[in-house]
Write an enzyme that holds these catalytic residues in place. Structure first.
Site, PDB file in Angstrom:
ATOM      1  CE  LYS A 142      48.181  38.423  18.045  1.00  0.00           C
ATOM      2  NZ  LYS A 142      47.303  39.566  18.287  1.00  0.00           N
ATOM      3  CE  LYS A 145      49.466  34.991  25.645  1.00  0.00           C
ATOM      4  NZ  LYS A 145      49.397  36.254  24.907  1.00  0.00           N
ATOM      5  CE  LYS A 184      40.929  38.058  24.465  1.00  0.00           C
ATOM      6  NZ  LYS A 184      41.711  39.089  23.792  1.00  0.00           N
TER       7      LYS A 184
END
Ligand code: TYM
Length: 336
Positions: free
Chosen positions: A116, A198, A201
């Site tokens: 992130k 993966k 969202k």
């Protein structure tokens, strides 16, 4: 007859967009299955969501939508209270205490922090770094025995266990040390466009991601475009990553066994295979879409559910927090 205490389950999901087929298969679907046999509590993790910059009005809307979606997937708030994380202030309070029992080195090793911060280079804030201490607080506040999550949360869960063990060792047993409940099939649903990554969202490529609220047409279209390979080998053992992913999705969504699915598609081309997976997913999700729309039209019912959920959760959370405050040496909190 002797009554055995049911084990406690806690899990959560971030309201950072409509959740995906990955969230559903890896986590929420299991939340539904577990609610009969365990004392479950589920949470919309809106405090975690602000570790990445959010638009306030959108976050509010998505939090409610996520809450409704958990119910639409089949979680019954009468059996398994659902709450919004920020409504139970003990999460923030315990998180602070636990962050004082979490090492800088441990947090630095978290792969999600590394990923992130690479994606949000202009906003590597302290919350993003201490996120696992908040997640540990979410779990440990409720003395959870089991935490149903997808494979990507395993590292955070391990750290929660380490923090619980450390605290228990320094003082006296305070927290239940939680175990992960990671499904055998579907713990890591992959992107349809890039089966090495993966399904997420935040994926900028919408073709790789099935949102739970996508229309049937969109779902089928995205599956028809799913990346496979040129071998045409519809086998879990020998197929490519894309084929494995599609077979996993198909078996989980239809309840069929893997050998059954392989037999069903034997001798068929990828075209009909991909379409069949799309149709199965679209059919399974149609009632979820309908229920979600009905719930979003009944805001007062949603409000009642999240208020009841927060009341239930606060009561349990307060007990643990008071115990922790006593153990670390805080003077009793006066009542006023
Ligand atoms: P979040 O919001 O990223 O994801 C919610 C759940 O969905 C699972 N998941 C997947 N499973 C299979 N395949 C995928 N592609 C996939 N993508 C996501 C996640 O593993 C997760 O179980 N930190 C958590 C939320 C959280 C939490 C908690 C969870 C906050 N506090 C306490 C458990 C206990 C998160 O960001 O999940």
């Amino acid at each position: 007859m002797e009554q055995t205490e049911k084990k406690i389950i806690l899990s959560g999901i971030q309201p950072t967009g409509i959740f995906t087929l990955g969230n559903y298969i890896g986590a929420v679907r299991n939340w539904v299955n577990l609610q009969e046999d365990y004392r479950c509590l589920y949470m919309v993790a809106n405090m975690h969501a602000i570790t990445v910059r959010q638009e306030p009005a959108k976050l509010r809307q998505q939090t409610l939508s996520c809450f409704a979606l958990i119910m639409a997937c089949g979680v019954d708030p009468q059996k398994a209270p659902i709450f919004i994380q920020s409504h139970v202030h003990e999460h923030a309070e315990l998180s602070w205490v636990l962050s004082c029992y979490t090492q800088f080195g441990e947090l630095s090793r978290m792969t999600q922090f590394k990923d992130k911060s690479a994606k949000n280079a202009s906003n590597i804030n302290a919350g993003l770094f201490t996120y696992p201490s908040l997640m540990a607080a979410d779990i440990l506040l409720y003395q959870a025995d089991l935490v149903p999550v997808g494979a990507d949360q395993q590292q955070h869960l391990e750290l929660s266990r380490d923090i619980a063990n450390r605290f228990n060792g320094l003082y006296s047993p305070t927290f239940t040390v939680p175990e992960g409940y990671i499904p055998k099939a579907g713990a890591r649903v992959m992107s349809l466009a890039d089966p090495e990554r993966k399904m997420s969202k935040s994926d900028p490529n919408p073709n790789g991601v099935i949102s739970i609220l996508d229309s049937a047409d969109d779902i089928i279209r995205k599956f028809k475009r799913a990346v496979t390979d040129s071998d045409c080998c519809i086998s879990f053992e020998h197929g490519s990553a894309g084929v494995k992913n599609l077979l996993t999705i198909y078996t989980v969504m239809t309840g069929k066994r893997m050998e059954e699915a392989e037999k069903e598609f034997a001798g068929q081309g990828y075209g009909s295979f991909k379409e069949a997976v799309g149709v199965a997913v679209a059919e399974a999700l149609a009632p979820v879409r309908e229920k979600h729309a009905a719930l979003m039209n009944d805001k007062s019912y949603l409000e009642q559910c999240y208020t009841d959920g927060a009341k239930f959760a606060s009561h349990l959370a307060r007990k643990t927090l008071e115990k922790v405050y006593r153990k670390v040496g805080f003077v009793n909190t006066p009542r006023f």
